[in-house]
Enzyme design. Structure first.
Site, PDB file in Angstrom:
ATOM      1  CG  HIS A  75      -1.943  -1.091   1.224  1.00 57.71           C
ATOM      2  ND1 HIS A  75      -3.232  -0.947   0.748  1.00 57.71           N
ATOM      3  CD2 HIS A  75      -1.845  -2.368   1.642  1.00 57.71           C
ATOM      4  CE1 HIS A  75      -3.884  -2.086   0.888  1.00 57.71           C
ATOM      5  NE2 HIS A  75      -3.067  -2.977   1.419  1.00 57.71           N
ATOM      6  CG  ASN A 148      -7.849  -4.349   0.977  1.00 55.35           C
ATOM      7  OD1 ASN A 148      -7.188  -3.373   1.321  1.00 55.35           O
ATOM      8  ND2 ASN A 148      -7.318  -5.537   0.804  1.00 55.35           N
ATOM      9  CE1 TYR A 358      -1.965  -4.779   9.288  1.00 52.96           C
ATOM     10  CE2 TYR A 358      -1.934  -2.659   8.203  1.00 52.96           C
ATOM     11  CZ  TYR A 358      -2.258  -3.995   8.205  1.00 52.96           C
ATOM     12  OH  TYR A 358      -2.857  -4.543   7.115  1.00 52.96           O
TER      13      TYR A 358
END
Ligand code: HEM
Length: 502
Positions: A75, A148, A358
């Protein structure tokens, strides 16, 4: 020539430079020293050499050579915008989340849209899932819905995420994305078929970021005040409808402007044509899962809308462009681990892997105090002692940096409910029981109109026509698609030696 006069040494007030970090009209170094010549290096004589004591030059070049941070491993290419989320329907019977407490309640948000695979400067017309990440700055901390545009993913076990990304990323030798690598890896993963039914569909290339759906993808859990838990899936639907680019249009648009989706988002907001999405949820009583022939926590599955209807919750409006791309896009950090009281994870073992990934990558990408950066910091009061380390730029004067303390009145927050289900089981590394890999892919294909089916078929055949794909791999794919839909499998088989043209 070397003589300069400073006519205006008065600091400029915020009134003059309302949106800037700076407050003086003359040039300075980062430490505030006036710079009287930013055009010429400090040299011995008119030609050089340069003196090492030329601090303004060293600072300028050293800053420049550090201007880029590592791009996101996935991304990397994205655009962001700000706005608000407004509750339109009461769901307090399902969740005690404060930001969902009543219709009319508004919460500020920042949203980042992205492509997944290619680099920061890559075209926005490629066939790829699109990221749809929303950070809600709630009064109970940030809630990040990091989703998404497709409601499913290619693989279902966090252990396989690095592999699927490597297969889609450019070949490490040639740095070219190559279909044979994708088809080879995923031939071991029939669970990918359902996501291919989105990827090879027209929605594989959205027209831009405004005209696409969004989805939380995973199953999460909603908890109400009484501690009752329901499974939930989140869905965004654009009020301007879903639009895609077919092959020829994508080539034209991408060839003209490789940032067309970023530009569309920016220009729409600047023109007051604010993009808007409605948020819907699907909910399921956890007991219901035993009655289904698929596993509702499986990230490769959707929940049929006739059994689990979409329920409206609110609307998302993007009415403000970001002020600075680096601060509010490159340094922006989303994390599916960021939930708020009333919203929790599920046992989906793909989501569980994301809960770790993350924060880990962001400590590497941005540094340990990345959550102090304005775009990432909560907008509600917060308090802990986890902030020493590089770039803690808070002004602090506390003497107590441990917890608890009789000298510091800070206390635990009020307890909030966790999913009540009892967890038991033997340690194991194993596939889920109800794999059901083919049905939903076939069901989706059969909803397409004939021309859409034809385009879908052409893209599959095109993907499998890469000369490095072996007979064995092709046969496996034909077998998979046949199990999803017999006639589709037959058509792929009969066309495979023919290069399709659109
Ligand atoms: C970004 C890992 C699955 C959506 C990222 C990043 C990593 C990552 C490391 C870069 C984050 C950053 O640098 O700030 C993973 C892992 C996964 C996984 C390990 C599976 C185990 C998924 C799934 C979705 C998703 C299933 C869709 C629901 C996103 C989005 C971003 C992202 C939208 C970009 C966020 C932004 O705009 O900054 N992921 N991911 N990821 N991921 Fe995942």
């Amino acid at each position: 020539q070397e003589q300069e006069t400073f006519t205006d040494k008065e600091p400029m007030t915020g009134e003059h430079r309302p949106s800037s970090a700076f407050n003086t009209p003359f040039w300075t170094t980062n430490s505030g020293a006036p710079v009287w010549n930013d055009d010429s290096a400090l040299t011995v004589g008119t030609r050089g050499p340069i003196l090492l004591e030329d601090y303004p030059l060293v600072e300028k070049i050293a800053g420049f050579t550090r201007e880029r941070i590592p791009e996101r491993i996935v991304h990397a290419r994205g655009a962001s915008a700000k706005g608000f989320f407004e509750v339109t329907h009461d769901i307090t019977h399902l969740t005690c989340a404060d930001f969902l407490r009543a219709p009319g309640v508004q919460t500020p948000v920042i949203v980042r849209f992205s492509t997944v695979i290619h680099e920061r400067g890559s075209p926005e017309t490629i066939r790829d899932p699109r990221g749809f990440a929303v950070k809600f700055y709630t009064r109970e901390g940030n809630f990040d819905l990091v989703g998404n545009n497709f409601p499913v993913f290619f693989v279902r076990d966090a252990m396989k995420f690095p592999d699927v990304i490597h297969a889609f990323k450019p070949n490490p030798k040639s740095h070219i994305q190559e279909n044979w690598r994708i088809m080879d890896f995923l031939s071991h993963h029939p669970e990918s078929l359902h996501t291919f039914a989105f990827f090879y569909d027209d929605i594989g290339v959205p027209q831009d970021y405004r005209h696409m759906d969004g989805s939380g993808v995973h199953t999460f859990t909603l908890l109400n005040k009484a501690g009752q838990a329901r499974y939930v899936k989140f869905h965004w639907r654009p009020t301007c409808g879903v639009k895609n680019l077919l092959e020829e249009e994508a080539i034209r648009v991408g060839g003209t402007n490789h940032s067309h989706a970023t530009q569309d988002l920016y220009d729409s907001i600047a023109a007051g044509n604010y993009p808007e999405w409605k948020l819907f949820i699907q909910t399921m009583e956890p007991d219901h899962e035993d009655k289904l022939d698929f596993d509702p926590l499986d990230v490769t599955k959707t929940w049929p809308e006739d059994i689990f209807p979409l329920q409206p919750v609110g609307r998302l409006v993007l009415n403000k462009n970001i002020d600075n791309f680096f601060a509010e896009n490159e340094m922006l950090a989303f994390n599916p681990a960021f939930v708020v009281p009333g919203v929790y994870y599920s046992d989906d073992k793909f989501l569980q892997g994301r809960i770790f990934a993350y924060g880990d990558t962001q400590r590497h990408r941005l540094g340990p105090n990345y959550l102090l950066l304005p775009a990432n910091a909560p907008k509600c009061p917060h308090h802990n002692n986890h902030i020493d380390g590089a770039m803690n730029f808070l002004h602090r004067d506390e003497e107590i940096d441990y917890f608890p303390s009789r000298f510091d009145p800070v206390r635990h927050a009020e307890k909030h409910p966790l999913p009540p289900r009892i967890l038991t089981g033997r340690r194991t590394r194993i596939k889920i029981e109800k794999e059901d890999n083919f049905k939903q892919a076939g069901d989706r294909y059969r909803t397409f109109a004939p021309d859409r089916q034809e385009r879908f078929l052409c893209r599959i055949v095109d993907g499998l026509s890469d000369p490095r794909i072996t007979h064995e791999i092709r046969s496996i794919w034909i077998s998979y698609w046949s199990q999803a839909d017999r006639s589709l499998g037959q058509k792929i088989a009969s066309r495979l030696n023919v290069r399709p043209s659109y």
